[in-house]
Design a protein around this motif. Structure first.
Motif, PDB file in Angstrom:
ATOM      1  N   ASP A 271       0.763   4.134  -2.695  1.00 35.86           N
ATOM      2  CA  ASP A 271       0.438   5.496  -2.284  1.00 35.86           C
ATOM      3  C   ASP A 271       1.476   6.493  -2.786  1.00 35.86           C
ATOM      4  O   ASP A 271       1.126   7.596  -3.219  1.00 35.86           O
ATOM      5  CB  ASP A 271       0.307   5.573  -0.762  1.00 35.86           C
ATOM      6  CG  ASP A 271      -0.291   6.885  -0.300  1.00 35.86           C
ATOM      7  OD1 ASP A 271      -1.372   7.267  -0.803  1.00 35.86           O
ATOM      8  OD2 ASP A 271       0.325   7.539   0.574  1.00 35.86           O
TER       9      ASP A 271
ATOM     10  N   TYR B  40       0.830  -1.208   0.000  1.00 32.96           N
ATOM     11  CA  TYR B  40       0.000   0.000   0.000  1.00 32.96           C
ATOM     12  C   TYR B  40       0.867   1.262   0.000  1.00 32.96           C
ATOM     13  O   TYR B  40       0.603   2.203  -0.752  1.00 32.96           O
ATOM     14  CB  TYR B  40      -0.956   0.016   1.198  1.00 32.96           C
ATOM     15  CG  TYR B  40      -1.530   1.380   1.440  1.00 32.96           C
ATOM     16  CD1 TYR B  40      -2.316   2.006   0.468  1.00 32.96           C
ATOM     17  CD2 TYR B  40      -1.250   2.076   2.598  1.00 32.96           C
ATOM     18  CE1 TYR B  40      -2.808   3.286   0.672  1.00 32.96           C
ATOM     19  CE2 TYR B  40      -1.744   3.345   2.816  1.00 32.96           C
ATOM     20  CZ  TYR B  40      -2.518   3.949   1.844  1.00 32.96           C
ATOM     21  OH  TYR B  40      -2.998   5.216   2.039  1.00 32.96           O
TER      22      TYR B  40
ATOM     23  N   THR C 247      -5.998   2.161  -4.658  1.00 33.95           N
ATOM     24  CA  THR C 247      -5.013   3.193  -5.011  1.00 33.95           C
ATOM     25  C   THR C 247      -4.470   2.957  -6.412  1.00 33.95           C
ATOM     26  O   THR C 247      -4.357   3.903  -7.204  1.00 33.95           O
ATOM     27  CB  THR C 247      -3.890   3.231  -3.962  1.00 33.95           C
ATOM     28  OG1 THR C 247      -4.467   3.586  -2.695  1.00 33.95           O
ATOM     29  CG2 THR C 247      -2.807   4.234  -4.331  1.00 33.95           C
TER      30      THR C 247
ATOM     31  N   SER D 142      -5.158  -2.835   4.314  1.00 34.86           N
ATOM     32  CA  SER D 142      -4.084  -2.291   3.476  1.00 34.86           C
ATOM     33  C   SER D 142      -4.109  -2.899   2.078  1.00 34.86           C
ATOM     34  O   SER D 142      -3.765  -2.230   1.103  1.00 34.86           O
ATOM     35  CB  SER D 142      -2.716  -2.447   4.138  1.00 34.86           C
ATOM     36  OG  SER D 142      -2.452  -3.786   4.452  1.00 34.86           O
TER      37      SER D 142
ATOM     38  N   GLN E 241      -6.681  -0.922   0.301  1.00 38.73           N
ATOM     39  CA  GLN E 241      -6.141   0.410   0.009  1.00 38.73           C
ATOM     40  C   GLN E 241      -5.184   0.364  -1.173  1.00 38.73           C
ATOM     41  O   GLN E 241      -5.219   1.242  -2.037  1.00 38.73           O
ATOM     42  CB  GLN E 241      -5.434   0.986   1.241  1.00 38.73           C
ATOM     43  CG  GLN E 241      -6.377   1.369   2.353  1.00 38.73           C
ATOM     44  CD  GLN E 241      -5.637   1.764   3.616  1.00 38.73           C
ATOM     45  OE1 GLN E 241      -4.661   1.129   4.017  1.00 38.73           O
ATOM     46  NE2 GLN E 241      -6.121   2.813   4.262  1.00 38.73           N
ATOM     47  N   ALA E 242      -4.338  -0.649  -1.226  1.00 38.42           N
ATOM     48  CA  ALA E 242      -3.391  -0.780  -2.339  1.00 38.42           C
ATOM     49  C   ALA E 242      -4.144  -0.982  -3.646  1.00 38.42           C
ATOM     50  O   ALA E 242      -3.832  -0.349  -4.660  1.00 38.42           O
ATOM     51  CB  ALA E 242      -2.426  -1.934  -2.088  1.00 38.42           C
TER      52      ALA E 242
END
Length: 137
Positions: free
Chosen positions: A49, A45, A121, A114, A117-118
């Motif tokens: 980011d 992640y 993203t 996470s 989120q990764a």
């Protein structure tokens, strides 16, 4: 008695200091434990980011250029992007916390969050790249 108290307080304060944070080692090519999986997912992640932040700056620059080259009635591309990105971050974080409830309170909850989120993203990076290209950059 004051000197003894001062020494005692200083001694206690020394042990109250947090230990120097050292990131645990993890084999992210072949994680074997849940802790390693959590660490590797978080690193994934963080990498995504950083790439998102770079792409966002590129896209924002393209929007700024669009605004500079546009008549007053067509300006607002950069402001729209900033507003969209802020909303997207709120969405991503809420969606991924929701996703984490599959293992809420368990040891794999951080990995689920996470990982989500990764994934989101990387999808946002693709969206921003498309937008940059559509703006002629």
């Amino acid at each position: 008695m004051k000197p003894a108290f001062a020494f005692s307080a200083a001694f206690m304060a020394l042990f109250a200091l947090p230990a120097v944070a050292q990131e645990p080692k993890a084999n992210c090519k072949n994680p074997q434990t849940q802790m390693e999986m959590n660490i590797c997912s978080q690193r994934d992640y963080e990498t995504a980011d950083k790439a998102l932040n770079a792409q966002y700056q590129t896209t924002r620059k393209a929007m700024r250029k669009w605004d500079a080259d546009s008549s007053a009635d067509l300006k607002g591309a950069e402001d729209a992007l900033v507003k969209a990105q802020r909303a997207w971050v709120v969405y991503r974080d809420a969606q991924c916390i929701s996703s984490g409830f599959q293992a809420h309170g368990g040891s794999m909850e951080p990995m689920l969050i996470s990982g989500c989120q990764a994934d989101l993203t990387r999808k946002r990076i693709a969206e921003l790249k498309e937008l940059t290209e559509a703006m002629g950059n």
